[in-house]
Design a protein around this motif. Structure first.
Motif, PDB file in Angstrom:
ATOM      1  N   ASP A 205       0.833  -1.209   0.000  1.00  0.00           N
ATOM      2  CA  ASP A 205       0.000   0.000   0.000  1.00  0.00           C
ATOM      3  C   ASP A 205       0.867   1.258   0.000  1.00  0.00           C
ATOM      4  O   ASP A 205       0.595   2.211  -0.749  1.00  0.00           O
ATOM      5  CB  ASP A 205      -0.923   0.004   1.218  1.00  0.00           C
ATOM      6  CG  ASP A 205      -2.032  -1.033   1.125  1.00  0.00           C
ATOM      7  OD1 ASP A 205      -2.273  -1.559   0.020  1.00  0.00           O
ATOM      8  OD2 ASP A 205      -2.651  -1.325   2.170  1.00  0.00           O
ATOM      9  N   ALA A 206       1.898   1.279   0.821  1.00  0.00           N
ATOM     10  CA  ALA A 206       2.763   2.459   0.902  1.00  0.00           C
ATOM     11  C   ALA A 206       3.619   2.615  -0.348  1.00  0.00           C
ATOM     12  O   ALA A 206       3.842   3.738  -0.829  1.00  0.00           O
ATOM     13  CB  ALA A 206       3.645   2.378   2.146  1.00  0.00           C
ATOM     14  N   ALA A 207       4.091   1.501  -0.888  1.00  0.00           N
ATOM     15  CA  ALA A 207       4.942   1.562  -2.078  1.00  0.00           C
ATOM     16  C   ALA A 207       4.177   2.049  -3.298  1.00  0.00           C
ATOM     17  O   ALA A 207       4.785   2.567  -4.252  1.00  0.00           O
ATOM     18  CB  ALA A 207       5.545   0.188  -2.357  1.00  0.00           C
ATOM     19  N   ALA A 208       2.863   1.902  -3.287  1.00  0.00           N
ATOM     20  CA  ALA A 208       2.045   2.309  -4.430  1.00  0.00           C
ATOM     21  C   ALA A 208       2.091   3.816  -4.668  1.00  0.00           C
ATOM     22  O   ALA A 208       1.704   4.284  -5.745  1.00  0.00           O
ATOM     23  CB  ALA A 208       0.599   1.858  -4.223  1.00  0.00           C
ATOM     24  N   ASP A 209       2.597   4.579  -3.713  1.00  0.00           N
ATOM     25  CA  ASP A 209       2.771   6.018  -3.934  1.00  0.00           C
ATOM     26  C   ASP A 209       3.884   6.293  -4.933  1.00  0.00           C
ATOM     27  O   ASP A 209       3.913   7.359  -5.564  1.00  0.00           O
ATOM     28  CB  ASP A 209       3.093   6.728  -2.610  1.00  0.00           C
ATOM     29  CG  ASP A 209       1.909   6.774  -1.658  1.00  0.00           C
ATOM     30  OD1 ASP A 209       0.765   6.604  -2.132  1.00  0.00           O
ATOM     31  OD2 ASP A 209       2.132   6.974  -0.449  1.00  0.00           O
ATOM     32  N   THR A 210       4.809   5.347  -5.081  1.00  0.00           N
ATOM     33  CA  THR A 210       5.958   5.521  -5.976  1.00  0.00           C
ATOM     34  C   THR A 210       5.954   4.532  -7.133  1.00  0.00           C
ATOM     35  O   THR A 210       6.352   4.868  -8.251  1.00  0.00           O
ATOM     36  CB  THR A 210       7.276   5.372  -5.183  1.00  0.00           C
ATOM     37  OG1 THR A 210       7.288   6.330  -4.122  1.00  0.00           O
ATOM     38  CG2 THR A 210       8.489   5.579  -6.070  1.00  0.00           C
ATOM     39  N   LEU A 211       5.513   3.309  -6.862  1.00  0.00           N
ATOM     40  CA  LEU A 211       5.525   2.246  -7.873  1.00  0.00           C
ATOM     41  C   LEU A 211       4.131   2.036  -8.447  1.00  0.00           C
ATOM     42  O   LEU A 211       3.132   2.181  -7.746  1.00  0.00           O
ATOM     43  CB  LEU A 211       6.020   0.934  -7.261  1.00  0.00           C
ATOM     44  CG  LEU A 211       7.369   0.967  -6.542  1.00  0.00           C
ATOM     45  CD1 LEU A 211       7.711  -0.415  -5.993  1.00  0.00           C
ATOM     46  CD2 LEU A 211       8.476   1.477  -7.462  1.00  0.00           C
ATOM     47  N   ASP A 212       4.077   1.680  -9.729  1.00  0.00           N
ATOM     48  CA  ASP A 212       2.821   1.347 -10.389  1.00  0.00           C
ATOM     49  C   ASP A 212       2.737  -0.172 -10.489  1.00  0.00           C
ATOM     50  O   ASP A 212       3.468  -0.786 -11.269  1.00  0.00           O
ATOM     51  CB  ASP A 212       2.775   1.980 -11.780  1.00  0.00           C
ATOM     52  CG  ASP A 212       1.452   1.746 -12.488  1.00  0.00           C
ATOM     53  OD1 ASP A 212       0.631   0.954 -11.986  1.00  0.00           O
ATOM     54  OD2 ASP A 212       1.242   2.355 -13.557  1.00  0.00           O
ATOM     55  N   PHE A 213       1.845  -0.769  -9.710  1.00  0.00           N
ATOM     56  CA  PHE A 213       1.780  -2.223  -9.654  1.00  0.00           C
ATOM     57  C   PHE A 213       1.050  -2.835 -10.845  1.00  0.00           C
ATOM     58  O   PHE A 213       0.810  -4.045 -10.868  1.00  0.00           O
ATOM     59  CB  PHE A 213       1.158  -2.660  -8.331  1.00  0.00           C
ATOM     60  CG  PHE A 213       2.104  -2.536  -7.167  1.00  0.00           C
ATOM     61  CD1 PHE A 213       2.972  -3.562  -6.847  1.00  0.00           C
ATOM     62  CD2 PHE A 213       2.152  -1.362  -6.420  1.00  0.00           C
ATOM     63  CE1 PHE A 213       3.868  -3.439  -5.798  1.00  0.00           C
ATOM     64  CE2 PHE A 213       3.038  -1.227  -5.363  1.00  0.00           C
ATOM     65  CZ  PHE A 213       3.902  -2.273  -5.046  1.00  0.00           C
ATOM     66  N   VAL A 214       0.761  -2.014 -11.845  1.00  0.00           N
ATOM     67  CA  VAL A 214       0.271  -2.548 -13.116  1.00  0.00           C
ATOM     68  C   VAL A 214       1.453  -3.072 -13.935  1.00  0.00           C
ATOM     69  O   VAL A 214       1.316  -4.012 -14.719  1.00  0.00           O
ATOM     70  CB  VAL A 214      -0.500  -1.465 -13.899  1.00  0.00           C
ATOM     71  CG1 VAL A 214      -0.844  -1.943 -15.308  1.00  0.00           C
ATOM     72  CG2 VAL A 214      -1.766  -1.075 -13.149  1.00  0.00           C
ATOM     73  N   ASP A 215       2.628  -2.468 -13.732  1.00  0.00           N
ATOM     74  CA  ASP A 215       3.839  -2.850 -14.453  1.00  0.00           C
ATOM     75  C   ASP A 215       4.725  -3.737 -13.576  1.00  0.00           C
ATOM     76  O   ASP A 215       4.640  -3.696 -12.338  1.00  0.00           O
ATOM     77  CB  ASP A 215       4.608  -1.600 -14.873  1.00  0.00           C
ATOM     78  CG  ASP A 215       3.822  -0.738 -15.852  1.00  0.00           C
ATOM     79  OD1 ASP A 215       3.128  -1.317 -16.703  1.00  0.00           O
ATOM     80  OD2 ASP A 215       3.903   0.503 -15.750  1.00  0.00           O
ATOM     81  N   PRO A 216       5.591  -4.559 -14.189  1.00  0.00           N
ATOM     82  CA  PRO A 216       6.435  -5.480 -13.418  1.00  0.00           C
ATOM     83  C   PRO A 216       7.292  -4.777 -12.365  1.00  0.00           C
ATOM     84  O   PRO A 216       7.765  -3.656 -12.565  1.00  0.00           O
ATOM     85  CB  PRO A 216       7.298  -6.139 -14.492  1.00  0.00           C
ATOM     86  CG  PRO A 216       6.459  -6.084 -15.725  1.00  0.00           C
ATOM     87  CD  PRO A 216       5.752  -4.761 -15.645  1.00  0.00           C
ATOM     88  N   VAL A 217       7.493  -5.484 -11.274  1.00  0.00           N
ATOM     89  CA  VAL A 217       8.290  -4.998 -10.142  1.00  0.00           C
ATOM     90  C   VAL A 217       9.265  -6.095  -9.734  1.00  0.00           C
ATOM     91  O   VAL A 217       8.892  -7.271  -9.678  1.00  0.00           O
ATOM     92  CB  VAL A 217       7.391  -4.642  -8.940  1.00  0.00           C
ATOM     93  CG1 VAL A 217       8.231  -4.206  -7.744  1.00  0.00           C
ATOM     94  CG2 VAL A 217       6.377  -3.559  -9.305  1.00  0.00           C
ATOM     95  N   ALA A 218      10.485  -5.727  -9.449  1.00  0.00           N
ATOM     96  CA  ALA A 218      11.442  -6.660  -8.861  1.00  0.00           C
ATOM     97  C   ALA A 218      11.369  -6.529  -7.347  1.00  0.00           C
ATOM     98  O   ALA A 218      11.668  -5.464  -6.795  1.00  0.00           O
ATOM     99  CB  ALA A 218      12.857  -6.367  -9.346  1.00  0.00           C
ATOM    100  N   VAL A 219      10.931  -7.581  -6.681  1.00  0.00           N
ATOM    101  CA  VAL A 219      10.852  -7.607  -5.219  1.00  0.00           C
ATOM    102  C   VAL A 219      12.161  -8.200  -4.703  1.00  0.00           C
ATOM    103  O   VAL A 219      12.483  -9.361  -4.987  1.00  0.00           O
ATOM    104  CB  VAL A 219       9.651  -8.443  -4.742  1.00  0.00           C
ATOM    105  CG1 VAL A 219       9.619  -8.501  -3.221  1.00  0.00           C
ATOM    106  CG2 VAL A 219       8.347  -7.873  -5.289  1.00  0.00           C
ATOM    107  N   ILE A 220      12.922  -7.412  -3.962  1.00  0.00           N
ATOM    108  CA  ILE A 220      14.250  -7.813  -3.494  1.00  0.00           C
ATOM    109  C   ILE A 220      14.202  -8.032  -1.989  1.00  0.00           C
ATOM    110  O   ILE A 220      13.811  -7.141  -1.233  1.00  0.00           O
ATOM    111  CB  ILE A 220      15.288  -6.732  -3.843  1.00  0.00           C
ATOM    112  CG1 ILE A 220      15.345  -6.528  -5.357  1.00  0.00           C
ATOM    113  CG2 ILE A 220      16.658  -7.098  -3.292  1.00  0.00           C
ATOM    114  CD1 ILE A 220      16.241  -5.381  -5.788  1.00  0.00           C
ATOM    115  N   MET A 221      14.588  -9.231  -1.563  1.00  0.00           N
ATOM    116  CA  MET A 221      14.582  -9.574  -0.138  1.00  0.00           C
ATOM    117  C   MET A 221      15.900 -10.271   0.196  1.00  0.00           C
ATOM    118  O   MET A 221      15.983 -11.486   0.283  1.00  0.00           O
ATOM    119  CB  MET A 221      13.390 -10.472   0.190  1.00  0.00           C
ATOM    120  CG  MET A 221      12.054  -9.894  -0.218  1.00  0.00           C
ATOM    121  SD  MET A 221      10.635 -10.909   0.296  1.00  0.00           S
ATOM    122  CE  MET A 221      10.547 -10.453   2.039  1.00  0.00           C
ATOM    123  N   LEU A 222      16.943  -9.477   0.346  1.00  0.00           N
ATOM    124  CA  LEU A 222      18.264 -10.041   0.615  1.00  0.00           C
ATOM    125  C   LEU A 222      18.482 -10.176   2.119  1.00  0.00           C
ATOM    126  O   LEU A 222      18.471  -9.181   2.847  1.00  0.00           O
ATOM    127  CB  LEU A 222      19.360  -9.173   0.004  1.00  0.00           C
ATOM    128  CG  LEU A 222      19.323  -8.953  -1.510  1.00  0.00           C
ATOM    129  CD1 LEU A 222      20.647  -8.385  -1.989  1.00  0.00           C
ATOM    130  CD2 LEU A 222      18.975 -10.214  -2.271  1.00  0.00           C
TER     131      LEU A 222
END
Length: 269
Positions: free
Chosen positions: A144-161
């Motif tokens: 929800d918070a990331a949606a202010d910057t990212l458009d979840f209609v387009d691909p996203v790389a989710v990084i969990m290192l």
């Protein structure tokens, strides 16, 4: 970091318990740590001398993956969860060097990380960089918070290192991953690293026990099968789940020393 340092005008309290983000920064050769972090970090190193190699291999893995995703894979959005303290070659720097229009959202919930991230994380004019103070235990709130910057209609790389190892319950860790990947569209990617007692990491068991008794948050190692479970329903990219030091786009770097940290990348079909 001195015991009162921080961004200009900001005072950071003295820490009396070592914290992963600061100890990791110490192992990477950074300066943002306290005496207690150095003490615990040195003791862990005395028990498991390869830990610095693990930290540096994990960081190098991030660079290899982000360059590939921003370049050949054409990804322009990155959600980096558990980013830790800013250091050299952060996700936004690597991605925006390849593709200046890249948009990056960092997520962490450590107060020290928050202070430094706000001061140091910048962006290219074409792209965007943001920071969310949020807990990985609450993936829906992150989305929800990331949606202010990212458009979840387009691909996203989710990084969990090196973040799921701080979720002790494997079912809960899987739920977190599933929630995040359900929120991103086809063509998105999941990027993970995770410590293991395999790959020569057996000697790390005692060091992990010491860590859990003297630092925060506690850490859990997982085997290859458990790590593979996080990629259910996704398409693992070659070379699959291997030591993060040896991962390269499409193949394993056989000339690199193996470290006891799995690394893998998968695509959402």
């Amino acid at each position: 970091m001195s015991e009162s340092s921080g961004p200009e005008g900001a005072e950071t309290p003295v820490a009396d318990v070592a914290h992963n983000a600061r100890v990791w920064n110490y192992w990477l050769g950074g300066k943002d740590y306290y005496a207690i972090d150095q003490q615990v970090g040195d003791h862990v190193t005395s028990m498991y001398p390869s830990i610095r190699e693990v930290a540096r291999a994990d960081r190098a893995f991030l660079g290899h993956v982000v360059r590939y995703l921003a370049g050949e894979a054409g990804i322009r959005q990155f959600l980096d969860i558990g980013t830790g303290l800013p250091t050299v070659e952060n996700t936004h720097q690597v991605a925006q060097r390849v593709a200046p229009s890249s948009r990056i959202v960092y997520v962490d919930n450590d107060p020290t990380v928050l202070i430094h991230a706000r001061a140091l994380l910048t962006s290219s004019e074409e792209g965007a960089t943001d920071y969310i103070d949020a807990d990985a235990h609450h993936p829906s709130a992150i989305v929800d918070a990331a949606a202010d910057t990212l458009d979840f209609v387009d691909p996203v790389a989710v990084i969990m290192l090196g973040i799921l190892n701080f979720i002790a319950d494997t079912d809960e860790a899987s739920r977190i991953v599933d929630t995040l990947m359900a929120a991103v569209p086809s063509g998105s990617y999941l990027v993970l690293t995770h410590p293991t007692l395999e790959l020569g990491g057996e000697a790390n068991e005692e060091a992990m026990r010491f860590w859990n008794e003297n630092a925060t948050p506690p850490i859990t190692a997982r085997d290859r099968a458990e790590v593979a479970g996080f990629f259910r329903g996704l398409e693992l990219l070659p070379p699959g789940i291997i030591s993060c030091s040896r991962w390269r786009p499409g193949h394993a770097a056989d000339d690199e020393k193996t470290v006891a940290q799995f690394g893998a990348v998968a695509r959402k079909p």
